[in-house]
Design a protein around this motif. Sequence first.
Motif, PDB file in Angstrom:
ATOM      1  N   ASN A  58       0.821  -1.230  -0.143  1.00 32.49           N
ATOM      2  CA  ASN A  58      -0.002  -0.040   0.034  1.00 32.49           C
ATOM      3  C   ASN A  58       0.828   1.337  -0.268  1.00 32.49           C
ATOM      4  N   VAL A  59       0.355   2.390   0.112  1.00 33.54           N
ATOM      5  CA  VAL A  59       0.657   3.646   0.095  1.00 33.54           C
ATOM      6  C   VAL A  59       0.089   4.297   1.402  1.00 33.54           C
ATOM      7  N   VAL A  60       0.914   4.934   2.211  1.00 32.56           N
ATOM      8  CA  VAL A  60       0.578   5.617   3.276  1.00 32.56           C
ATOM      9  C   VAL A  60       0.785   7.222   2.977  1.00 32.56           C
ATOM     10  N   ASP A  61      -0.028   7.916   3.235  1.00 34.24           N
ATOM     11  CA  ASP A  61       0.036   9.477   2.879  1.00 34.24           C
ATOM     12  C   ASP A  61       0.315  10.054   4.208  1.00 34.24           C
ATOM     13  N   ILE A  62       1.193  11.136   4.184  1.00 30.54           N
ATOM     14  CA  ILE A  62       1.948  11.672   5.441  1.00 30.54           C
ATOM     15  C   ILE A  62       1.793  13.265   5.131  1.00 30.54           C
ATOM     16  N   TYR A  63       1.472  13.957   6.279  1.00 35.13           N
ATOM     17  CA  TYR A  63       1.627  15.371   6.148  1.00 35.13           C
ATOM     18  C   TYR A  63       2.576  15.872   7.414  1.00 35.13           C
ATOM     19  N   ILE A  64       3.559  16.574   7.106  1.00 29.37           N
ATOM     20  CA  ILE A  64       4.485  16.929   8.171  1.00 29.37           C
ATOM     21  C   ILE A  64       4.813  18.398   7.870  1.00 29.37           C
ATOM     22  N   ILE A  65       4.670  19.083   9.237  1.00 28.26           N
ATOM     23  CA  ILE A  65       5.149  20.615   9.165  1.00 28.26           C
ATOM     24  C   ILE A  65       6.489  20.559  10.241  1.00 28.26           C
ATOM     25  N   GLU A  66       7.394  21.212   9.842  1.00 26.87           N
ATOM     26  CA  GLU A  66       8.522  21.540  10.406  1.00 26.87           C
ATOM     27  C   GLU A  66       8.706  23.002  10.633  1.00 26.87           C
ATOM     28  N   PRO A  67       8.949  23.283  12.078  1.00 27.81           N
ATOM     29  CA  PRO A  67       8.976  24.713  12.341  1.00 27.81           C
ATOM     30  C   PRO A  67      10.402  25.193  11.766  1.00 27.81           C
ATOM     31  N   GLU A  68      10.522  26.394  11.925  1.00 24.94           N
ATOM     32  CA  GLU A  68      11.821  27.137  11.375  1.00 24.94           C
ATOM     33  C   GLU A  68      13.050  26.831  12.011  1.00 24.94           C
ATOM     34  N   THR A  69      13.115  26.239  13.419  1.00 24.77           N
ATOM     35  CA  THR A  69      14.024  26.090  14.261  1.00 24.77           C
ATOM     36  C   THR A  69      14.921  24.835  13.656  1.00 24.77           C
ATOM     37  N   GLU A 129       4.918  27.585  17.368  1.00 27.96           N
ATOM     38  CA  GLU A 129       5.548  27.426  18.720  1.00 27.96           C
ATOM     39  C   GLU A 129       7.083  26.820  18.637  1.00 27.96           C
ATOM     40  N   GLY A 130       7.493  26.225  17.543  1.00 24.56           N
ATOM     41  CA  GLY A 130       8.695  25.627  17.370  1.00 24.56           C
ATOM     42  C   GLY A 130       8.511  24.022  17.554  1.00 24.56           C
ATOM     43  N   ILE A 131       7.287  23.483  17.572  1.00 22.39           N
ATOM     44  CA  ILE A 131       7.103  21.930  17.544  1.00 22.39           C
ATOM     45  C   ILE A 131       6.745  21.614  16.083  1.00 22.39           C
ATOM     46  N   GLY A 132       7.431  20.614  15.708  1.00 24.57           N
ATOM     47  CA  GLY A 132       7.219  19.798  14.543  1.00 24.57           C
ATOM     48  C   GLY A 132       6.229  18.839  14.833  1.00 24.57           C
ATOM     49  N   SER A 133       5.431  18.533  13.779  1.00 30.80           N
ATOM     50  CA  SER A 133       4.441  17.597  13.706  1.00 30.80           C
ATOM     51  C   SER A 133       4.265  16.715  12.437  1.00 30.80           C
ATOM     52  N   ALA A 134       3.688  15.521  12.543  1.00 32.45           N
ATOM     53  CA  ALA A 134       3.519  14.615  11.464  1.00 32.45           C
ATOM     54  C   ALA A 134       1.983  14.075  11.747  1.00 32.45           C
ATOM     55  N   SER A 135       1.417  13.949  10.762  1.00 33.34           N
ATOM     56  CA  SER A 135      -0.091  12.905  10.746  1.00 33.34           C
ATOM     57  C   SER A 135      -0.037  12.423   9.557  1.00 33.34           C
ATOM     58  N   PHE A 136      -0.756  11.141   9.644  1.00 34.77           N
ATOM     59  CA  PHE A 136      -0.940  10.227   8.404  1.00 34.77           C
ATOM     60  C   PHE A 136      -2.067   9.515   8.381  1.00 34.77           C
ATOM     61  N   ASP A 137      -2.658   9.061   7.484  1.00 34.75           N
ATOM     62  CA  ASP A 137      -3.832   8.223   7.181  1.00 34.75           C
ATOM     63  C   ASP A 137      -3.417   6.914   7.378  1.00 34.75           C
ATOM     64  N   PHE A 138      -4.152   6.002   8.063  1.00 32.44           N
ATOM     65  CA  PHE A 138      -3.965   4.882   8.358  1.00 32.44           C
ATOM     66  C   PHE A 138      -4.453   4.021   6.887  1.00 32.44           C
ATOM     67  N   GLU A 182      16.343  22.457  15.600  1.00 30.88           N
ATOM     68  CA  GLU A 182      16.112  21.044  16.401  1.00 30.88           C
ATOM     69  C   GLU A 182      14.743  21.484  16.654  1.00 30.88           C
ATOM     70  N   PHE A 183      13.779  20.742  17.059  1.00 31.02           N
ATOM     71  CA  PHE A 183      12.734  20.794  17.545  1.00 31.02           C
ATOM     72  C   PHE A 183      11.931  19.182  18.053  1.00 31.02           C
ATOM     73  N   PRO A 184      10.851  19.543  18.877  1.00 29.51           N
ATOM     74  CA  PRO A 184      10.273  18.270  19.332  1.00 29.51           C
ATOM     75  C   PRO A 184       9.344  17.913  18.219  1.00 29.51           C
ATOM     76  N   LEU A 185       8.950  16.599  17.928  1.00 28.35           N
ATOM     77  CA  LEU A 185       7.983  16.247  16.861  1.00 28.35           C
ATOM     78  C   LEU A 185       7.008  15.202  17.462  1.00 28.35           C
ATOM     79  N   ILE A 186       5.649  15.609  17.150  1.00 27.34           N
ATOM     80  CA  ILE A 186       4.415  15.232  17.658  1.00 27.34           C
ATOM     81  C   ILE A 186       3.814  14.079  16.369  1.00 27.34           C
ATOM     82  N   LEU A 187       3.803  12.910  16.671  1.00 26.99           N
ATOM     83  CA  LEU A 187       2.976  12.062  15.565  1.00 26.99           C
ATOM     84  C   LEU A 187       1.582  11.947  15.871  1.00 26.99           C
ATOM     85  N   PHE A 188       0.471  12.489  15.267  1.00 27.16           N
ATOM     86  CA  PHE A 188      -0.754  12.381  15.545  1.00 27.16           C
ATOM     87  C   PHE A 188      -1.331  11.087  14.893  1.00 27.16           C
TER      88      PHE A 188
END
Length: 127
Positions: free
Chosen positions: A10-21, A52-61, A23-29
């Motif tokens: 299969n193919v998993v679709d992911i959306y990632i946002i990187e802050p401008e900093t 706020e300087g926090i990176g994140s990623a979310s994906f569709d199962f 190094e940053f923490p990263l939350i996977l939703f």
Amino acid sequence: MRTSLPYQNNVVDIYIIEPETKEFPLILFLHGGSKTLGKERFQEWQDNLAKEGIGSASFDFIGVGKSTGSFSESSLADRVGQVIYIVTWLHDKYPQALFSLYGVSMGGYVALAFFQKYPFTLAYYTK
């Protein structure tokens, strides 16, 4: 940034946002069990966290949104496998990031099952 990753057949679709900093923490939703409400539910949160300087990623199962595959054949164990695949990929891409998981509804069960099966995985991915 939107990207797609091959996962099994299969193919998993992911959306990632990187802050401008640098190094940053990263939350996977992790979204819930809805076939129609996937990663898009988190995009406003992701935009605000990046400010706020926090990176994140979310994906569709598998079987949800732009990810391919059969939703009805995606068990809890399958979803945990998808999470470990995504976490490993994110760690390779962002080796300095401190990782967190945030699950909603069924996504919360997936997060708990992930930590039950891999209790030290995210601790391993921290500095």
